[in-house]
Design a protein around this motif. Structure first.
Motif, mmCIF file in Angstrom:
data_model
loop_
_atom_site.group_PDB
_atom_site.id
_atom_site.type_symbol
_atom_site.label_atom_id
_atom_site.label_comp_id
_atom_site.label_asym_id
_atom_site.label_seq_id
_atom_site.Cartn_x
_atom_site.Cartn_y
_atom_site.Cartn_z
ATOM 1 N N HIS A 177 0.475 -1.085 0.280
ATOM 2 C CA HIS A 177 -0.010 -0.148 0.204
ATOM 3 C C HIS A 177 1.725 1.505 -0.024
ATOM 4 N N ILE A 178 0.940 2.159 -0.604
ATOM 5 C CA ILE A 178 1.349 3.415 -1.120
ATOM 6 C C ILE A 178 1.087 4.732 -0.663
ATOM 7 N N ASP A 179 0.922 5.396 -0.239
ATOM 8 C CA ASP A 179 0.460 6.518 0.078
ATOM 9 C C ASP A 179 1.142 7.822 -0.433
ATOM 10 N N GLY A 180 0.426 9.232 0.018
ATOM 11 C CA GLY A 180 0.847 9.794 -0.026
ATOM 12 C C GLY A 180 1.400 10.384 -2.102
ATOM 13 N N LEU A 181 0.555 9.987 -2.868
ATOM 14 C CA LEU A 181 0.531 10.399 -4.268
ATOM 15 C C LEU A 181 -0.109 11.807 -4.301
ATOM 16 N N GLN A 182 -0.239 11.438 -5.712
ATOM 17 C CA GLN A 182 -0.580 13.034 -6.675
ATOM 18 C C GLN A 182 -1.555 12.496 -7.429
ATOM 19 N N PRO A 183 -2.805 13.380 -7.268
ATOM 20 C CA PRO A 183 -4.016 12.807 -7.609
ATOM 21 C C PRO A 183 -4.202 12.932 -9.579
ATOM 22 N N GLY A 184 -4.292 12.121 -10.129
ATOM 23 C CA GLY A 184 -3.974 11.466 -11.555
ATOM 24 C C GLY A 184 -3.105 12.611 -12.142
ATOM 25 N N GLU A 185 -2.144 11.386 -11.054
ATOM 26 C CA GLU A 185 -0.854 11.363 -11.819
ATOM 27 C C GLU A 185 -0.428 9.636 -12.220
ATOM 28 N N THR A 186 0.069 9.360 -13.028
ATOM 29 C CA THR A 186 0.644 8.307 -14.019
ATOM 30 C C THR A 186 1.864 7.808 -13.184
ATOM 31 N N TYR A 187 2.229 6.615 -12.608
ATOM 32 C CA TYR A 187 3.585 6.031 -11.700
ATOM 33 C C TYR A 187 3.532 5.009 -12.299
ATOM 34 N N SER A 188 5.156 4.874 -12.764
ATOM 35 C CA SER A 188 5.576 3.336 -13.527
ATOM 36 C C SER A 188 6.230 2.860 -12.013
ATOM 37 N N TYR A 189 6.485 1.399 -11.563
ATOM 38 C CA TYR A 189 6.832 0.262 -10.780
ATOM 39 C C TYR A 189 8.402 -0.076 -11.406
ATOM 40 N N ILE A 190 8.935 -0.957 -10.754
ATOM 41 C CA ILE A 190 9.708 -1.505 -10.902
ATOM 42 C C ILE A 190 10.407 -2.824 -10.032
ATOM 43 N N SER A 191 9.928 -3.801 -9.913
ATOM 44 C CA SER A 191 11.416 -4.208 -8.806
ATOM 45 C C SER A 191 12.197 -5.196 -9.035
ATOM 46 N N THR A 192 13.066 -5.333 -7.900
ATOM 47 C CA THR A 192 14.513 -5.956 -8.277
ATOM 48 C C THR A 192 13.797 -7.711 -8.567
ATOM 49 N N ALA A 193 13.129 -8.281 -8.323
ATOM 50 C CA ALA A 193 12.584 -9.569 -8.900
ATOM 51 C C ALA A 193 11.633 -9.299 -9.840
ATOM 52 N N GLY A 194 12.055 -9.014 -10.551
ATOM 53 C CA GLY A 194 11.680 -8.561 -11.732
ATOM 54 C C GLY A 194 10.301 -8.189 -12.295
ATOM 55 N N HIS A 195 9.144 -8.053 -11.355
ATOM 56 C CA HIS A 195 7.891 -7.013 -11.515
ATOM 57 C C HIS A 195 8.584 -5.503 -11.970
ATOM 58 N N GLU A 196 6.959 -5.366 -13.367
ATOM 59 C CA GLU A 196 7.844 -4.055 -14.294
ATOM 60 C C GLU A 196 5.872 -3.902 -13.972
ATOM 61 N N GLY A 197 5.383 -2.275 -14.352
ATOM 62 C CA GLY A 197 3.993 -2.431 -14.336
ATOM 63 C C GLY A 197 4.118 -0.604 -13.959
ATOM 64 N N SER A 198 2.675 0.012 -14.113
ATOM 65 C CA SER A 198 2.115 1.353 -13.722
ATOM 66 C C SER A 198 0.911 1.402 -13.306
ATOM 67 N N PHE A 199 0.592 2.473 -13.125
ATOM 68 C CA PHE A 199 -0.430 2.357 -12.114
ATOM 69 C C PHE A 199 -1.276 4.254 -12.473
ATOM 70 N N LEU A 200 -2.313 4.367 -12.886
ATOM 71 C CA LEU A 200 -3.029 5.346 -12.463
ATOM 72 C C LEU A 200 -3.808 5.911 -11.692
ATOM 73 N N THR A 201 -3.839 7.337 -10.357
ATOM 74 C CA THR A 201 -4.264 7.597 -9.865
ATOM 75 C C THR A 201 -5.220 7.932 -10.146
#
Length: 548
Positions: A168-192
């Motif tokens: 669970h990630i808090d403190g994000l900005q409205p209507g913003e696209t966030y991309s993510y990667i992990s050291t376990a090989g995950h990658e993706g994005s989400f839109l607040t």
């Protein structure tokens, strides 16, 4: 006498061949009920092979000509000639192997134990919940946006969670696209979410099973309906806020249960669905909100003593793969139902299974069951629903949306499962509808029945509410599974349940909703998508009544 026996053998072979082929077709392409089809398939195979064996032992081309059946048998590949018999046996074996392939290939060859994936759960304007599955015990997650830069957080995968972890990630900005990667090989994005949007979209459906309709050329975990969904979502003018998936994400019992109903079995079924090659990043990045229905446990689940031992086994997997990234529960002591708001639209997502009484027994053709003390929601959930309706319904401009796993309408009245829906709990249904009529009407979104129906539920004459306070239900499913090919179970029950549209054809079906609260009265534009094509559209306005 000899000729009569040979004719009887030839006829038996012909009938058995037709029976085998028909029942395999029904099982693989129409109704995947192993308990009904497999005994008929095995019987057809046994009779056909027995008849062919007898014909082989007493074969005579001259006798074949006298029976007059040789041409027909030749078409079916079951004539008594040696080559024809070999061909007929080969066809039989291929058909039976295809039936076994549909039942067992995914279970034994694709258990997905090494699955690694990530998906988006509930998202608000300032937060996001993400689900990960990783065979690593820990990893670092980095999420990035143009506005906020890069943030790295450590993630530990808890023991006993089938290698899943929610973040669970808090403190994000409205209507913003966030991309993510992990050291376990995950990658993706989400839109607040946007702050207080007046116009937004979502999609909704339920029920899916991989490799349906069956094809031996398909990957056994392919879900065709997801491909239709991906295409539609990708073509929408605005990315939907979420997918509401209303249950039967897995089927523990169809076409047949393949292992004891244990945590291990349920977990494997979820892994297999998330290992499907039909998932795209577009779908995994879309927020999914899940409720569960009976097939996540067993068909027609209720608190009947014969069912309840399965509940803790099944809810474990649901909690790890779905519930952990749903919106926060209303009542932490009963975490399987929830509510949330998007702008001026308030949603209440029910739990239709955990607390329900055993469904009533049908008495002949009677379809009026459900009166009395029987409950679908249980005492606490019903009380929490009443508080929610009273609170949200009194706010100016608010539109209420009740999300139910099973249909509220009683119009699916001709099948054996009628009382598994709200038709089996009519007194409680009236109580819920009375709450919604009292606040000017509402929208109900439901699934389960492998058909679509849009139904108006007008206030009863004794309620004292005007017809403009009617409730409208959009019930849509399956995302990817069978429909009933010949029995029509939907029958309108005027004046309490008025059908606006009913659609039973199609093996993939979902609804797209466009909510608009920018005007004086909220409105909802609904689009029914069947097998990837837009089938029907309808616009509903709160408080304006419906021509019926």
């Amino acid at each position: 006498m000899l000729e009569t026996a040979k004719t009887a053998l030839t006829t038996a072979a012909l009938v058995a061949a037709w029976s085998l082929r028909w029942n395999v077709y029904v099982f693989l392409r129409l109704l995947p009920f192993a308990s009904k089809s497999l005994p008929k398939i095995w019987t057809g195979l046994a009779v056909h092979l027995s008849a062919l064996s007898a014909m082989w032992l007493s074969r005579s081309k001259k006798a074949d000509r006298r029976t007059g059946l040789a041409p027909a048998l030749g078409v079916l590949g079951i004539a008594s000639g040696a080559a024809s018999i070999v061909w007929a046996v080969a066809v039989d074996l291929v058909l039976v192997l295809m039936s076994l392939d549909m039942c067992y290939r995914a279970h034994y060859l694709h258990p997905a134990g090494a699955l690694s994936f990530s998906r988006t759960g509930f998202v608000t304007d300032t937060s996001a919940s993400l689900l990960f599955r990783s065979t690593s015990q820990s990893f670092n997650l980095t999420y990035v946006s143009n506005a906020a830069g890069s943030v790295k957080i450590p993630v530990h995968v808890p023991a006993g969670s089938d290698s899943t972890v929610s973040v669970h990630i808090d403190g994000l900005q409205p209507g913003e696209t966030y991309s993510y990667i992990s050291t376990a090989g995950h990658e993706g994005s989400f839109l607040t979410a946007r702050a207080a949007p007046e116009i937004f979209s979502l999609v909704s459906t339920s029920c899916q099973k991989p490799n349906w309709p069956y094809s031996p050329l398909n990957h056994p975990l392919r879900v065709t309906g997801m491909e239709h969904l991906d295409k539609h979502v990708g073509g929408m003018r605005q990315k939907p806020e979420m997918m509401l998936f209303l249950g039967d994400f897995i089927y523990s019992d169809l076409p047949m249960p393949l292992a004891p109903y244990t945590k291990s079995y349920y977990r494997q079924l979820y892994r297999q669905l998330y290992a499907s090659p039909s998932w795209t990043r577009n779908l995994l990045d879309l927020p999914w909100i899940h409720m569960f229905d009976d097939h996540e446990i067993i068909n027609d689940y209720s608190t009947d003593p014969k069912h309840t031992p399965l509940y803790p086994e099944a809810i474990d997997a649901f909690a790890h793969y779905q519930l952990s990234v749903n919106p926060p529960p209303i009542n932490p002591a009963q975490p399987t139902y929830t509510s949330f708001n998007i702008g001026q639209v308030a949603f209440f997502v029910l739990d239709n299974r955990s607390f329900r009484s055993a469904q009533p027994l049908r008495s002949g053709s009677n379809s009026t069951g459900g009166q009395g003390e029987r409950t679908m929601l249980g005492v606490q959930q019903l009380a929490d629903l009443r508080v929610w309706v009273d609170r949200e319904g009194k706010r100016e401009g608010r539109l209420l949306v009740l999300v139910s796993g099973v249909p509220v309408t009683r119009n699916w009245s001709e099948g054996g499962d009628e009382f598994d829906s709200w038709a089996g709990y009519l007194d409680e249904r009236e109580e819920v509808l009375e709450m919604l009529w009292a606040v000017g009407g509402a929208v109900i979104i439901s699934g389960d029945r492998h058909e679509h129906a849009t139904t108006v539920l007008p206030p009863s004459p004794h309620s004292g509410h005007p017809s403009s306070h009617s409730v409208i239900e959009f019930s849509t499913s399956p995302l990817s599974y069978f429909h009933q090919p010949w029995l029509r179970e939907h029958v309108e029950h005027r004046p309490t349940d008025i059908t606006l549209h009913h659609e039973w054809r199609g093996m993939s079906r979902f609804g797209a909703f466009d909510f608009d609260t920018s005007g004086q009265e909220p409105k909802v534009d609904f689009t029914l998508v069947v097998d990837g094509e837009e089938e029907w559209k309808y616009t509903w306005w709160k408080g304006k009544g419906i021509a019926i």
